[in-house]
Design a protein around this motif. Structure first.
Motif, PDB file in Angstrom:
ATOM      1  N   ASN A   1       0.827  -1.199   0.000  1.00 14.14           N
ATOM      2  CA  ASN A   1       0.000   0.000   0.000  1.00 14.14           C
ATOM      3  C   ASN A   1       0.863   1.251   0.000  1.00 14.14           C
ATOM      4  O   ASN A   1       0.567   2.217  -0.687  1.00 14.14           O
ATOM      5  CB  ASN A   1      -0.936   0.007   1.208  1.00 14.14           C
ATOM      6  CG  ASN A   1      -2.144  -0.871   0.957  1.00 14.14           C
ATOM      7  OD1 ASN A   1      -2.559  -1.009  -0.187  1.00 14.14           O
ATOM      8  ND2 ASN A   1      -2.679  -1.461   2.010  1.00 14.14           N
TER       9      ASN A   1
ATOM     10  N   LYS B   1       2.134   1.981  -3.393  1.00 14.88           N
ATOM     11  CA  LYS B   1       1.203   2.344  -4.456  1.00 14.88           C
ATOM     12  C   LYS B   1       1.495   3.779  -4.839  1.00 14.88           C
ATOM     13  O   LYS B   1       1.731   4.625  -3.987  1.00 14.88           O
ATOM     14  CB  LYS B   1      -0.243   2.253  -3.945  1.00 14.88           C
ATOM     15  CG  LYS B   1      -0.735   0.850  -3.728  1.00 14.88           C
ATOM     16  CD  LYS B   1      -2.211   0.832  -3.510  1.00 14.88           C
ATOM     17  CE  LYS B   1      -2.608   1.686  -2.312  1.00 14.88           C
ATOM     18  NZ  LYS B   1      -3.973   1.369  -1.843  1.00 14.88           N
TER      19      LYS B   1
ATOM     20  N   ILE C   1      -1.252  -2.552  -8.048  1.00 17.23           N
ATOM     21  CA  ILE C   1      -0.531  -2.710  -6.779  1.00 17.23           C
ATOM     22  C   ILE C   1       0.846  -3.262  -7.122  1.00 17.23           C
ATOM     23  O   ILE C   1       0.955  -4.234  -7.865  1.00 17.23           O
ATOM     24  CB  ILE C   1      -1.293  -3.669  -5.844  1.00 17.23           C
ATOM     25  CG1 ILE C   1      -2.626  -2.995  -5.467  1.00 17.23           C
ATOM     26  CG2 ILE C   1      -0.480  -4.011  -4.618  1.00 17.23           C
ATOM     27  CD1 ILE C   1      -3.541  -3.840  -4.650  1.00 17.23           C
TER      28      ILE C   1
END
Lengths: 445, 310
Positions: free
Chosen positions: B221, B224, B293
């Protein structure tokens, strides 16, 4: 069972079950006894061969000088010329032809004599012939000087000085050498054991490294435990092998003596030819009484003390050297790379043996003998050569023995510590051949 | 106590070379922890310190709440990258020996070995020598002796090298099953596809430094960068691409289906996708809209390359 015990057991079994080890263990005594039997046999065959030498004597001398001996006989040629004599020697297959031409006097006759053979003659044959000439020439000169043969024989004497210690004990000639020889035997045993089984330890370390199992194992035990277990396990296998050798060799030898009736003393003839001094000493010991004295002297050697110190020097010396071998095995990737490191190990061992045989035999308590029996890398061998003379008065001073063992123990701790460090780093280094510089660096890791 | 292993500023030097520079890690219990890094990064040194093969110059290791000490050796199982077995020793004897070195009794080791030999279908190898086995077969034995003593922490260094795909899968399933049963696992590799499959946590070590660590999903995350893949159904070629290029950062684009569909990737200034989607609505049908991702591989390469000039 402790981890060390487990490692020792595995190393012992791995060695003892190894096929080549088993073959060597049982074949070596047979080979050794076979060799001895062969040597004895060949010596006998050699002794039994009789050489026949033709003598063509055209001079007025030497008519009775050439008498046959055990292994040489002479055939006299008469009324033939040299070429015919040579021909018949070749035809009859005799050893050679001694040609003595005629000349006005003995000296000239001797100078002109020629010994013809097919190939270059054996040195003992030539020596025998020469001594015949020498004796005849000596007689001639004695006659010229007006000395009779019996007077001359009276001149032939030898003299031995009697030696005793201050306390009045009679010294026997060569007893020092015999004692040093016994000690030397122990020392030699230590050297052989170190070279053979140290090499085993080294190869076993290399095997663990190349099979890549070593990292698996040292994630369970300390590298030092592995090294120590390996050394102890291999030594126990070595001791097993030695014991089997000694037992089976003596059994075989006994059988040989029993079956073939070989006189065991004949085996000593081999020893007499070696540069060792046993043979020389034995020559002194002709008479029964001297024999008795020697036997007494041998009984007086403090065997219990000697064996105790043999064990001490053996264990310490072997552990020092085998841990160096283990460190070498850990440092390299294959056996071919070990050469440059092995030579410096063998060097002090060889030095100890040579210094022992050349210096300690002559002077067991001289400065060189003392020095080398204190220096820890040579003391296990050299000190054992000095010890049969006893400890204390007339033998090795107590302080020397203590210093020697103390130095050995200190060196033992130091070397094992260093070797363990090299071992610890080395077993996890793959793919490059280390230099001395690299190894020195490892000590600081 | 949720961590099986904690490393506090562990430093290790070899001469002038620093192998590990103040590495701190927290390895949670009952998880698979990926230890990643290029060759020579210091992974093996760290693993050897955990196995007490070598010792740190500075820093401490806490194992299951207590400072690491010799008795913990029997609670750790280690499959090194450089691994092997005694070639001329029999399989059963060898496995027993290695199990006993880990502190198991002979009878206990025998029973467990029997279980594992049946499990991996190698029952009749007991009396065969390692040198008679194929490499893959030997690797199975190696795996068994690593896990036999049921350690709390298992360390696998490139566990799948030497296995064919079928056996690699078998071993992967065994590793997952061990994790299910409560074992914590450190997994060192540079094969990123197995990291994606297995690891919940990772740490990336490069040139003796830890570059990043944490939960793999969190790291992803964080990595990203608001790149989205978009597919638009077009009624006619109405110049929408030029319009988009004016207003947004279009990274690539292509027409498919005879100009019926436009596929493109776009990098948005933030993770607020509302403005972008509002802009599209009414102009075209959005066939698909997905966030890209980054893969572990991408993160690995990117992080290492960014660090390279230092």
């Amino acid at each position: 069972m402790s981890k060390l015990g487990l490692i020792i057991k595995r190393e012992y079994l791995a060695k003892v079950r190894n096929k080549s080890f088993v073959v060597m263990t049982f074949l070596s005594p047979i080979l050794m006894v076979g060799m001895i039997a062969l040597i004895v046999y060949l010596t006998k065959v050699n002794d039994n061969e009789t050489r026949v030498i033709g003598v063509l004597n055209q001079s007025d001398y030497f008519s009775t000088d050439f008498q046959g001996t055990d292994n040489t006989s002479y055939v006299k040629f008469r009324d033939v010329d040299l070429e015919a004599a040579k021909d018949s020697i070749i035809k009859m297959g005799l050893y050679g032809l001694l040609y003595i031409p005629n000349a006005p006097n003995l000296e000239r006759v001797a100078e002109n004599a020629v010994f013809y053979t097919k190939d270059a003659p054996g040195s003992s044959v030539v020596t025998n012939l020469e001594s015949v000439f020498e004796n005849r020439l000596r007689m001639e000169r004695l006659q010229d000087l007006g000395v009779s043969a019996s007077d001359f024989n009276k001149l032939d004497l030898s003299f031995e000085i009697n030696t005793t210690t201050f306390s009045g004990e009679q010294n026997l000639k060569g007893i020092n050498e015999i004692k040093a020889f016994i000690g030397g035997g122990f020392g030699y045993l230590i050297m052989m054991f170190i070279i053979i089984y140290g090499g085993f330890v080294m190869r076993s370390v290399i095997e663990e490294k190349t099979s890549r199992i070593v990292e698996v194992i040292i994630s369970s035990v300390k590298p030092f435990q592995l090294m120590l277990g390996k050394i102890i396990g291999t030594s126990l296998a070595g001791i097993t092998q030695f014991v089997i050798w000694i037992i089976s060799a003596s059994l075989l030898l006994g059988m040989l003596v029993f079956i073939f009736g070989i006189d065991p003393s004949a085996l000593n003839s081999g020893a007499e030819n070696t540069p060792g001094l046993i043979g020389g000493a034995a020559n002194f010991a002709n008479s029964e009484t001297t024999m008795q004295l020697y036997a007494n002297e041998l009984f007086k050697i403090p065997w219990a003390m000697l064996i105790t110190f043999f064990m001490i020097y053996f264990i310490l010396g072997y552990l020092i050297y085998s841990s160096i071998y283990a460190a070498i095995g850990a440092a390299v990737d294959n056996e071919a790379d070990t050469q440059q490191f092995i030579f410096p190990i063998i060097l002090p061992l060889m030095l100890a043996i040579y210094v022992g045989f050349f210096s300690v035999f002559n002077n067991p308590h001289g400065p060189i003998a003392v020095g080398f029996s204190l220096f820890p890398l040579t003391s296990p061998i050299v000190m054992l050569m000095r010890l049969p003379g006893g400890i204390g008065e007339g033998g090795v001073p107590v302080w020397e023995l203590l210093v020697s063992i103390a130095l050995l123990v200190v060196t033992f701790i130091g070397i094992v510590w260093l070797a363990a460090k090299i071992y610890r780093v080395g077993i996890l280094m793959y793919g490059k051949k280390p230099s001395y510089k690299d190894i020195f660096k490892w000590l600081k890791y | 106590m949720n961590n099986i292993l904690v490393a506090n500023e562990v430093t290790k030097k070899y001469g002038n070379h620093i192998a590990l520079n103040k590495i701190s890690l927290e390895i949670p219990k009952n998880s698979i922890y990926g230890l990643l890094g290029p060759n020579g990064a210091g992974k093996t040194t760290l693993i050897r310190i955990i196995n007490q093969i070598t010792y740190p110059d500075q820093g401490t290791i806490i194992f299951d709440g207590k400072p690491l000490e010799a008795k913990h050796i029997s609670m750790i199982g280690y499959l090194p990258e450089e691994r092997g077995l005694y070639k001329s020793m029999k399989v059963g004897e060898q496995a027993l020996y290695l199990a006993q070195l880990k502190g198991m009794s002979k009878s206990e080791a025998k029973a467990k070995l029997k279980y594992w030999f049946e499990r991996l279908e190698i029952g009749d190898w007991w009396n065969r020598k390692i040198q008679e086995l194929s490499k893959g077969m030997a690797q199975k034995i190696q795996f068994i002796v690593t896990v036999l003593h049921e350690p709390k922490l298992l360390i696998f260094d490139e566990p799948f090298s030497g296995f064919d795909p079928i056996n690699a899968n078998l071993i992967k399933d065994e590793i997952l099953r061990l994790k299910e049963n409560g074992t914590s696992i450190i997994f060192s590799t540079h094969r990123m596809e197995s990291v994606e499959e297995l690891c919940e946590y990772i740490a990336l070590i490069h040139k003796s430094e830890k570059l990043l660590d944490g939960k793999l999903s969190d790291i992803k995350n964080a990595y990203k960068n608001n790149i989205y893949k978009v597919g638009l159904g077009l009624h006619s070629s109405n110049g929408i691409l030029d319009d988009l290029k004016d207003k947004f950062q279009i990274l690539s684009s292509e027409y498919v289906d005879n100009g019926q569909q436009l596929n493109f990737t776009v990098q948005l200034p933030s993770n607020d996708t509302g403005a972008f989607l509002t802009h599209l609505s009414g102009k075209a049908n959005v066939n698909h809209f997905t966030e890209t991702i980054p893969s572990a591989n991408d993160i690995f390469i990117k992080t290492v390359q960014n660090k390279q000039p230092i």
